[in-house]
Scaffold this motif. Structure first.
Motif, mmCIF file in Angstrom:
data_model
loop_
_atom_site.group_PDB
_atom_site.id
_atom_site.type_symbol
_atom_site.label_atom_id
_atom_site.label_comp_id
_atom_site.label_asym_id
_atom_site.label_seq_id
_atom_site.Cartn_x
_atom_site.Cartn_y
_atom_site.Cartn_z
ATOM 1 N N ALA A 1 -0.355 -12.266 -7.947
ATOM 2 C CA ALA A 1 -0.876 -11.706 -8.771
ATOM 3 C C ALA A 1 -1.689 -12.328 -9.761
ATOM 4 O O ALA A 1 -1.727 -13.916 -9.622
ATOM 5 N N GLN A 2 -2.338 -11.856 -10.803
ATOM 6 C CA GLN A 2 -3.032 -12.700 -12.016
ATOM 7 C C GLN A 2 -1.881 -13.685 -12.440
ATOM 8 O O GLN A 2 -0.612 -13.404 -12.417
ATOM 9 N N HIS A 3 -2.227 -14.708 -13.172
ATOM 10 C CA HIS A 3 -1.605 -15.768 -13.981
ATOM 11 C C HIS A 3 -0.640 -16.419 -13.149
ATOM 12 O O HIS A 3 0.243 -17.002 -13.251
ATOM 13 N N LYS A 4 -1.187 -16.601 -11.700
ATOM 14 C CA LYS A 4 -0.402 -17.291 -10.627
ATOM 15 C C LYS A 4 0.858 -16.816 -10.301
ATOM 16 O O LYS A 4 1.864 -17.687 -10.106
ATOM 17 N N VAL A 5 1.144 -15.673 -10.686
ATOM 18 C CA VAL A 5 2.728 -15.031 -10.173
ATOM 19 C C VAL A 5 2.656 -14.778 -8.827
ATOM 20 O O VAL A 5 1.655 -14.077 -8.165
ATOM 21 N N LYS A 6 3.754 -15.400 -8.253
ATOM 22 C CA LYS A 6 4.070 -14.991 -6.755
ATOM 23 C C LYS A 6 5.185 -14.376 -6.682
ATOM 24 O O LYS A 6 6.031 -14.297 -7.553
ATOM 25 N N GLU A 7 5.295 -13.267 -5.806
ATOM 26 C CA GLU A 7 6.323 -12.269 -5.570
ATOM 27 C C GLU A 7 6.910 -12.392 -4.154
ATOM 28 O O GLU A 7 6.205 -12.301 -3.294
ATOM 29 N N ALA A 8 8.359 -12.234 -4.128
ATOM 30 C CA ALA A 8 8.970 -12.069 -2.863
ATOM 31 C C ALA A 8 9.566 -10.813 -2.818
ATOM 32 O O ALA A 8 10.310 -10.648 -4.157
ATOM 33 N N ASP A 9 9.461 -9.877 -1.980
ATOM 34 C CA ASP A 9 10.134 -8.555 -2.089
ATOM 35 C C ASP A 9 10.964 -8.174 -0.837
ATOM 36 O O ASP A 9 10.526 -8.517 0.356
ATOM 37 N N VAL A 10 12.178 -7.653 -1.026
ATOM 38 C CA VAL A 10 12.821 -6.999 0.067
ATOM 39 C C VAL A 10 12.696 -5.610 -0.351
ATOM 40 O O VAL A 10 13.296 -5.322 -1.319
ATOM 41 N N GLY A 11 12.490 -4.587 0.819
ATOM 42 C CA GLY A 11 12.616 -3.297 0.729
ATOM 43 C C GLY A 11 13.444 -2.485 1.671
ATOM 44 O O GLY A 11 13.551 -3.107 2.683
ATOM 45 N N PHE A 12 14.052 -1.480 1.470
ATOM 46 C CA PHE A 12 14.826 -0.632 2.133
ATOM 47 C C PHE A 12 14.131 0.730 2.230
ATOM 48 O O PHE A 12 13.910 1.453 1.218
ATOM 49 N N VAL A 13 14.014 1.310 3.371
ATOM 50 C CA VAL A 13 13.053 2.236 3.679
ATOM 51 C C VAL A 13 13.842 3.563 4.537
ATOM 52 O O VAL A 13 14.470 2.962 5.344
ATOM 53 N N TRP A 14 13.702 4.603 3.956
ATOM 54 C CA TRP A 14 14.371 5.839 4.538
ATOM 55 C C TRP A 14 13.295 6.543 4.928
ATOM 56 O O TRP A 14 12.369 6.969 4.156
ATOM 57 N N ASP A 15 13.077 7.094 6.123
ATOM 58 C CA ASP A 15 12.202 7.886 6.845
ATOM 59 C C ASP A 15 12.764 9.259 7.059
ATOM 60 O O ASP A 15 13.378 9.109 8.286
ATOM 61 N N PRO A 16 12.817 10.375 6.626
ATOM 62 C CA PRO A 16 13.726 11.383 6.850
ATOM 63 C C PRO A 16 13.108 12.185 7.926
ATOM 64 O O PRO A 16 13.669 13.196 8.439
ATOM 65 N N GLY A 17 11.953 11.954 8.419
ATOM 66 C CA GLY A 17 11.291 12.568 9.702
ATOM 67 C C GLY A 17 10.486 13.906 9.009
ATOM 68 O O GLY A 17 10.389 14.629 9.843
ATOM 69 N N LEU A 18 10.049 13.620 7.782
ATOM 70 C CA LEU A 18 9.028 14.856 7.111
ATOM 71 C C LEU A 18 7.752 14.480 7.551
ATOM 72 O O LEU A 18 7.019 13.561 6.946
ATOM 73 N N ASN A 19 7.272 15.172 8.526
ATOM 74 C CA ASN A 19 5.936 15.123 9.148
ATOM 75 C C ASN A 19 5.297 16.685 9.116
ATOM 76 O O ASN A 19 5.913 17.352 9.265
ATOM 77 N N PHE A 20 3.985 16.566 8.677
ATOM 78 C CA PHE A 20 3.401 17.877 8.374
ATOM 79 C C PHE A 20 1.797 17.683 8.308
ATOM 80 O O PHE A 20 1.345 16.518 8.254
ATOM 81 N N TRP A 21 1.089 18.823 8.579
ATOM 82 C CA TRP A 21 -0.360 19.000 8.492
ATOM 83 C C TRP A 21 -1.128 17.868 9.450
ATOM 84 O O TRP A 21 -1.710 17.106 8.932
ATOM 85 N N GLU A 22 -0.809 18.374 10.600
ATOM 86 C CA GLU A 22 -1.699 17.613 11.579
ATOM 87 C C GLU A 22 -3.125 17.608 11.771
ATOM 88 O O GLU A 22 -3.272 19.207 11.443
#
Length: 198
Positions: free
Chosen positions: A53-74
């Motif tokens: 990001a600006q101001h030479k900010v570096k980021e390390a990120d860990v994310g936990f993802v939940w996919d409930p299988g909500l699929n729609f509008w093909e």
């Protein structure tokens, strides 16, 4: 000054519209999912990301993802899906005489438009959520003013693997306090991420 206040109000209105649209899409998807019966496609994933990001900010990120299988509008071999994400990020910069290492904890729903089939399934995605920062002050000349922040995310990526268990993509993330307190410069990250789905 009025122009700046107008921009802040416009940004806050845009955030509210995006969050409302995502909640409505999630509700519509939940109703469609309930009508179809319980989903067997629930998946969980772990996401690792690095960003700058600006101001030479570096980021390390860990994310936990939940996919409930909500699929729609093909639509023509593509469909929409909704996932939920929780993130823990670490921000670091060497800029300035004084700087904080900042930790950010947050959640966001993501709306994705993804290809239905194929070995590689490209997608575009957008989301909005909240972040809580350990310190709002990043350097002696750069502060986000409040520990409570909002975030908007847009990105592109692809899902692949024998079980479609891998994802990789690029995201743009904006974080700001929506004018709760001044100054409100915000911070903009460009991120690359990889994800493994169980």
């Amino acid at each position: 000054m009025n122009k700046k206040n107008d921009l802040i109000r416009l940004g806050a209105s845009a955030r509210r519209c995006l969050i409302t649209a995502m909640l409505l899409c999630g509700a519509a998807a939940a109703q469609a999912s309930e009508a179809a019966g319980p989903s067997l496609d629930q998946r969980y994933g772990v996401q690792l990301a690095a960003g700058v990001a600006q101001h030479k900010v570096k980021e390390a990120d860990v994310g936990f993802v939940w996919d409930p299988g909500l699929n729609f509008w093909e639509i023509g071999g593509w469909h929409f899906s909704v996932t939920g994400e929780a993130h823990l990020s670490y921000w670091h910069t060497n800029e300035g005489a004084f700087h904080n290492d900042v930790y950010a904890l947050g959640v966001q729903p993501m709306l994705r438009f993804i290809k239905d089939s194929g070995a590689i399934r490209p997608y575009i995605e957008a989301g909005a959520g909240i972040r809580a920062l350990s310190h709002p002050t990043i350097t002696d000349t750069y502060t986000l003013s409040t520990a409570f922040q909002f975030t908007e995310v847009v990105g592109v990526g692809a899902q692949f693997g024998t079980r479609q268990q891998y994802q990789a993509g690029c995201r743009f993330q904006h974080i700001s306090n929506a004018g709760i307190k001044e100054p409100n410069p915000g911070i903009n990250f460009t991120q690359l991420y990889v994800q493994y789905n169980f």
